[in-house]
Design an enzyme around this catalytic site. Sequence first.
Site, PDB file in Angstrom:
ATOM      1  CB  CYS A 101      49.290  43.310  40.847  1.00 15.51           C
ATOM      2  SG  CYS A 101      48.375  41.742  41.562  1.00 15.51           S
TER       3      CYS A 101
ATOM      4  CG  HIS B 210      49.347  45.850  45.014  1.00 17.64           C
ATOM      5  ND1 HIS B 210      49.718  46.643  44.218  1.00 17.64           N
ATOM      6  CD2 HIS B 210      48.698  44.693  45.330  1.00 17.64           C
ATOM      7  CE1 HIS B 210      48.644  46.529  43.155  1.00 17.64           C
ATOM      8  NE2 HIS B 210      48.264  44.555  44.000  1.00 17.64           N
TER       9      HIS B 210
HETATM   10  N1  LIG Z   1      45.984  43.541  41.917  1.00 18.30           N
HETATM   11  C1  LIG Z   1      46.199  42.965  40.924  1.00 18.30           C
HETATM   12  O1  LIG Z   1      46.346  43.741  40.634  1.00 18.30           O
HETATM   13  C2  LIG Z   1      45.425  41.851  40.972  1.00 18.30           C
HETATM   14  C3  LIG Z   1      45.626  41.451  39.116  1.00 18.30           C
HETATM   15  C4  LIG Z   1      44.942  39.594  38.713  1.00 18.30           C
HETATM   16  N2  LIG Z   1      43.825  40.591  38.471  1.00 18.30           N
HETATM   17  C5  LIG Z   1      44.383  39.545  39.260  1.00 18.30           C
HETATM   18  O2  LIG Z   1      43.338  39.081  40.396  1.00 18.30           O
HETATM   19  O3  LIG Z   1      45.384  38.013  39.679  1.00 18.30           O
END
Ligand SMILES: NC(=O)CC[C@H](N)C(=O)O
Length: 508
Positions: free
Chosen positions: A331, A444
């Site tokens: 992510c 995830h």
């Molecule tokens: N869960 C995350 O790693 C989010 C990654 C990033 N902050 C986004 O919102 O795209």
Amino acid sequence: MKKSIMFQGTGSGVGKSLITAAFCRIFKDDGYKTVPFKSQNMALNSFITKEGLEMGRAQVFQAEAARIEPDVRMNPILLKPTTDKKAQVIFKGKVHKNMDAQEYHKFKPQLENMIKEIYEELTSEYDICVLEGAGSPAEINLRENDIVNMGMAKLSNSPVVLIGDIDKGGVFASLAGTMMLLNEEERSRVKGVIINKFRGDIKILEPGLKMLEDIIKIPVLGVIPYSDINIEDEDSLSEIFKRRSKSNKEINIEVLYLPHVSNFTDFNVFQTQEDVNVRYVLRGESIGNPDILIIPGSKNTIEDLIYLRESGIEEEIKALHKKGKLIFGICGGYQMLGKKLYDPKGVECGIKEIDGIGFLDIETVFEDEKVTTQVKGIIEYEGSGYLEGLKGCNIEGYEIHMGRSKLCGESVYFDRINERLGKITSDLEGAVNSQGNVVGTYIHGIFDNINFTRKLLNNVRKSKGLGEIESSVESFSEFKEKEYNKLANIVKSNVDMNKIYEIIESGV
Ligand SMILES: NC(=O)CC[C@H](N)C(=O)O
């Protein structure tokens, strides 16, 4: 009449979440339909339900302990700190907006009705609700408009059991002090206390328990020994971060502990693999010599990227990459591994454009609509080396992100999503560099797919001249099931269960 019991603590980290989970399992196994509930969580570890709604992970593992499907109503408010001053406020699984502490505090009274309605709707489907408080109920400056400790106990008319942590020290003072700071009405709700994380000789503790009971005028319901249960509780994880045992395992994984790290629970599953050691690289520390480096999710990718750059870690990542080691981004970590990140609407921190680490040919643009979905998919990438033989592996997980990433250049897709929120799709996702040693994905929980993970780990073993091994568990859920049972047994055999049922029966 529906029954409930609420566990509150003398502070954070005393073990409320685990004890709540333990009672979920105990009541369920005693034949009651049981549901966990916590009105408000402040955490960056979240989960996406089948419906695509976001909730805190603590109620997810408590639901698993209660053998039920996680439901966003179990945690209707989630606060995800984005910067030091603001948090993303999530109601019933959907982003409301970013707020600072004062704004939120003013807004709280309006939430009471929503919480009450949800609580009543949810609990009407169950026999017992096990509620969890947050922090301590004795934060006297926050008593007014409280919706998560005594305010919630009142709203749900629940009896309360107070938990103290003896491992921290000062357990008698914190239990007696908490009781003293409660008002008359609140105090009358507390029906007993539990002392958690005890190591030592109970005989020496016993006289103190008697003295405490005389002072606080309520019984000590149990003393729970310190135990090494592998459940993804955030508090016990923070202990794992500090653990610095020398590893004699064959595969070393290092995870960068970013300032805004989110979903570090993604890596718990590695505990099930006997040849793996996971180390979290904390602020001020250097990357060692890992076989796999993981850049995890981040609530604020751009700020955390700047942190890596300014702390010199980015250079260390580049040096590791030169050695050909496997680098995995999940992510936010995936976004960082790309060439460019754009945030025209200021969703992250106000910086509009920044170069990524640049190992993957992707570009990310942050949008104001959040993607929250469970996914099912299959690995598409076909190659040799670390990723050999992964093609065709089924994977499941979930996505939580504002950013959208596009492939542009030599990198190729990693996987194909074929189901999102229960609907059939066919979207290519993730990226792998041309050498096949840098991988990024939005999924995830990807490592929870043991078949996929074991193959990947065996490829790493091969690269070190080691033979393949098999996973000792078939699935991560099988492992977790055993841990929930262990936890429930420890709690059950050290707490007066008759008294607990009496408390539930007689209510407040
Ligand atoms: N869960 C995350 O790693 C989010 C990654 C990033 N902050 C986004 O919102 O795209």
